[in-house]
Motif scaffolding. Structure first.
Motif, mmCIF file in Angstrom:
data_model
loop_
_atom_site.group_PDB
_atom_site.id
_atom_site.type_symbol
_atom_site.label_atom_id
_atom_site.label_comp_id
_atom_site.label_asym_id
_atom_site.label_seq_id
_atom_site.Cartn_x
_atom_site.Cartn_y
_atom_site.Cartn_z
ATOM 1 N N PHE A 1 0.902 -1.228 0.032
ATOM 2 C CA PHE A 1 -0.081 -0.034 0.124
ATOM 3 C C PHE A 1 0.824 1.134 -0.047
ATOM 4 O O PHE A 1 0.315 2.411 -0.128
ATOM 5 N N GLN A 2 2.271 1.129 0.089
ATOM 6 C CA GLN A 2 2.860 2.266 0.247
ATOM 7 C C GLN A 2 3.031 3.412 -0.893
ATOM 8 O O GLN A 2 3.482 4.227 -0.946
ATOM 9 N N LYS A 3 2.502 2.629 -2.269
ATOM 10 C CA LYS A 3 2.573 3.429 -3.481
ATOM 11 C C LYS A 3 0.943 3.645 -3.952
ATOM 12 O O LYS A 3 0.825 3.834 -5.029
ATOM 13 N N GLU A 4 -0.059 3.323 -3.184
ATOM 14 C CA GLU A 4 -1.523 3.007 -4.003
ATOM 15 C C GLU A 4 -2.160 4.210 -3.359
ATOM 16 O O GLU A 4 -2.479 4.519 -2.247
ATOM 17 N N GLU B 1 -2.606 9.667 0.270
ATOM 18 C CA GLU B 1 -2.054 9.426 1.359
ATOM 19 C C GLU B 1 -3.129 9.137 2.549
ATOM 20 O O GLU B 1 -2.711 8.248 3.339
ATOM 21 N N GLU B 2 -4.025 9.547 2.346
ATOM 22 C CA GLU B 2 -5.387 9.226 3.451
ATOM 23 C C GLU B 2 -5.774 7.915 3.121
ATOM 24 O O GLU B 2 -5.954 6.988 4.177
ATOM 25 N N PHE B 3 -5.848 7.366 1.887
ATOM 26 C CA PHE B 3 -6.022 5.914 1.573
ATOM 27 C C PHE B 3 -4.754 4.968 2.195
ATOM 28 O O PHE B 3 -5.246 4.003 2.782
ATOM 29 N N ARG B 4 -3.769 5.232 1.982
ATOM 30 C CA ARG B 4 -2.506 4.490 2.313
ATOM 31 C C ARG B 4 -2.540 4.331 3.910
ATOM 32 O O ARG B 4 -2.479 3.086 4.408
ATOM 33 N N LEU B 5 -2.715 5.311 4.592
ATOM 34 C CA LEU B 5 -2.798 5.552 5.919
ATOM 35 C C LEU B 5 -4.002 4.753 6.643
ATOM 36 O O LEU B 5 -3.901 3.876 7.335
ATOM 37 N N ALA B 6 -4.909 4.934 5.927
ATOM 38 C CA ALA B 6 -6.207 3.994 6.285
ATOM 39 C C ALA B 6 -6.163 2.733 6.343
ATOM 40 O O ALA B 6 -6.410 1.753 7.037
ATOM 41 N N ALA B 7 -5.523 2.195 5.135
ATOM 42 C CA ALA B 7 -5.410 0.801 4.764
ATOM 43 C C ALA B 7 -4.326 0.169 5.785
ATOM 44 O O ALA B 7 -4.470 -1.015 6.291
ATOM 45 N N ILE B 8 -3.074 0.768 6.033
ATOM 46 C CA ILE B 8 -2.244 0.401 6.978
ATOM 47 C C ILE B 8 -2.916 0.322 8.269
ATOM 48 O O ILE B 8 -2.652 -0.742 9.072
#
Length: 137
Positions: free
Chosen positions: A117-120, A123-130
Motif C-alpha cells: 500500500f505504500q504507493k497506492e 496518502e489518506e487511503f494508504r494510511l487508512a489501509a495500513i
C-alpha cells in the motif's frame, strides 16, 4: 517478564499470515473509499482475486505456504482457503501439529511492512489501509 516455553525447539522465521476478507472492508470507510478498499472479487474465469483501488492485484487470493494443505496448493476461491491461514486459534493448532513453537509472520496481501500500500492511492487511503491492517492484527 513473560518467558516463552519451547515445547518442540522449532522457531519458523519465514511464514505468511493470510489477511481475512474483512481486514479492510470491516475497518475502512466505505463512504470515503468505496471500491478502492481492498476486497475480494470475482474475475472473468470464476476465480476470486484481491482488488485494490478497483483493480485486481496479484495472481492469488492466498498464500500457498506451509499452512495450506496439500502443501503449496494455491486456492482460487476464498472457500478453499484453510482457516489456519487467517484464524489465529486454527493457526495455533496447525503449529502444534507441525511441532513449531513460534513463527515470524509476514503479510500476504499487504506485503512486507505494508509495502503493498505504500504507493497506492492518496496518502489518506494508504494510511487508512495500513491502520486497518494493524487493527486486524
Amino acid at each position: 517478564m513473560a518467558t516463552l516455553k519451547l515445547n518442540f525447539g522449532v522457531v519458523s522465521t519465514d511464514e505468511h499470515i493470510q489477511e481475512a476478507p474483512d481486514t479492510w472492508t470491516g475497518r475502512m470507510s466505505k463512504e470515503k473509499f468505496g471500491d478502492d478498499i481492498p476486497h475480494l472479487g470475482e474475475i472473468g474465469d470464476g476465480t476470486e482475486q484481491w482488488f485494490i483501488l478497483g483493480s485486481p492485484r496479484g495472481e492469488r487470493i492466498a498464500s500457498g505456504g506451509v499452512a495450506v494443505t496439500p502443501k503449496l496448493q494455491v486456492p482460487h476461491r476464498w472457500e478453499d482457503v484453510p482457516k489456519n491461514t487467517y484464524v489465529p486459534a486454527e493457526r495455533l493448532k496447525a503449529m502444534d501439529e507441525d511441532q513449531v513453537d513460534t513463527h515470524t509472520f509476514f503479510p500476504d496481501i499487504a506485503g512486507f511492512g505494508n509495502a503493498g500500500f505504500q504507493k497506492e492511492g492518496s496518502e489518506e487511503f494508504r494510511l487508512a489501509a495500513i491502520q486497518a491492517y494493524n487493527d486486524w492484527l
